[in-house]
Design a protein around this motif. Structure first.
Motif, PDB file in Angstrom:
ATOM      1  N   ASN A  11     133.942  80.371 122.841  1.00 35.79           N
ATOM      2  CA  ASN A  11     135.211  80.731 122.193  1.00 35.79           C
ATOM      3  C   ASN A  11     135.221  80.569 120.682  1.00 35.79           C
ATOM      4  OD1 ASN A  11     136.553  81.329 124.656  1.00 35.79           O
ATOM      5  ND2 ASN A  11     136.778  79.136 125.014  1.00 35.79           N
ATOM      6  N   GLN A  12     134.113  80.168 120.099  1.00 35.53           N
ATOM      7  CA  GLN A  12     134.125  79.886 118.665  1.00 35.53           C
ATOM      8  C   GLN A  12     132.837  80.342 117.997  1.00 35.53           C
ATOM      9  OE1 GLN A  12     134.574  75.612 118.538  1.00 35.53           O
ATOM     10  NE2 GLN A  12     136.781  75.775 118.292  1.00 35.53           N
ATOM     11  N   ILE A  13     132.993  80.627 116.725  1.00 41.29           N
ATOM     12  CA  ILE A  13     131.839  80.746 115.833  1.00 41.29           C
ATOM     13  C   ILE A  13     132.052  79.661 114.786  1.00 41.29           C
ATOM     14  CG2 ILE A  13     130.654  82.152 114.121  1.00 41.29           C
ATOM     15  CD1 ILE A  13     131.542  84.609 115.685  1.00 41.29           C
ATOM     16  N   ILE A  14     131.097  78.776 114.673  1.00 41.30           N
ATOM     17  CA  ILE A  14     131.216  77.640 113.771  1.00 41.30           C
ATOM     18  C   ILE A  14     130.291  77.864 112.585  1.00 41.30           C
ATOM     19  CG2 ILE A  14     130.942  75.148 113.526  1.00 41.30           C
ATOM     20  CD1 ILE A  14     131.289  75.106 116.686  1.00 41.30           C
ATOM     21  N   LEU A  15     130.900  77.942 111.395  1.00 38.15           N
ATOM     22  CA  LEU A  15     130.134  78.083 110.157  1.00 38.15           C
ATOM     23  C   LEU A  15     130.028  76.715 109.510  1.00 38.15           C
ATOM     24  CD1 LEU A  15     131.890  81.225 108.637  1.00 38.15           C
ATOM     25  CD2 LEU A  15     129.777  81.155 109.959  1.00 38.15           C
ATOM     26  N   LYS A  16     128.819  76.307 109.215  1.00 36.18           N
ATOM     27  CA  LYS A  16     128.601  75.054 108.501  1.00 36.18           C
ATOM     28  C   LYS A  16     127.979  75.408 107.160  1.00 36.18           C
ATOM     29  CE  LYS A  16     127.947  72.105 112.530  1.00 36.18           C
ATOM     30  NZ  LYS A  16     127.033  71.146 113.188  1.00 36.18           N
ATOM     31  N   LEU A  17     128.665  75.010 106.087  1.00 34.22           N
ATOM     32  CA  LEU A  17     128.217  75.311 104.735  1.00 34.22           C
ATOM     33  C   LEU A  17     127.865  74.015 104.022  1.00 34.22           C
ATOM     34  CD1 LEU A  17     131.091  77.803 103.879  1.00 34.22           C
ATOM     35  CD2 LEU A  17     128.779  78.382 104.594  1.00 34.22           C
TER      36      LEU A  17
END
Length: 74
Positions: A11-17
């Motif tokens: 259910n998610q797309i997780i962006l880590k910057l």
């Protein structure tokens, strides 16, 4: 750590910057852009509204573009 990591779940797309990999101005701009895109999708804009916006933009540039760009080197 890489500057950008993308994780996908059901259910998610997780962006880590990595904050060290990007300027603060860029990150602020990216967040504002994502929020703007979210609002645009929620507003259910249709093609007629987008066409009107493009016409308004073109009209502004036709009337003001030369003055706006006069100090920019060609």
């Amino acid at each position: 750590m890489e500057n950008l990591q993308i994780e996908r779940t059901t259910n998610q797309i997780i962006l880590k910057l990595n904050k060290k990999g990007f300027s603060g101005e860029f990150l602020d701009s990216l967040i504002r852009r994502l929020k703007t895109e979210e609002l645009a999708q929620k507003s259910a804009l249709d093609d007629k509204i987008l066409k009107i916006a493009e016409e308004i933009n073109q009209d502004w540039w036709d009337k003001n573009g030369e003055e706006f760009l006069k100090n920019i080197a060609k």
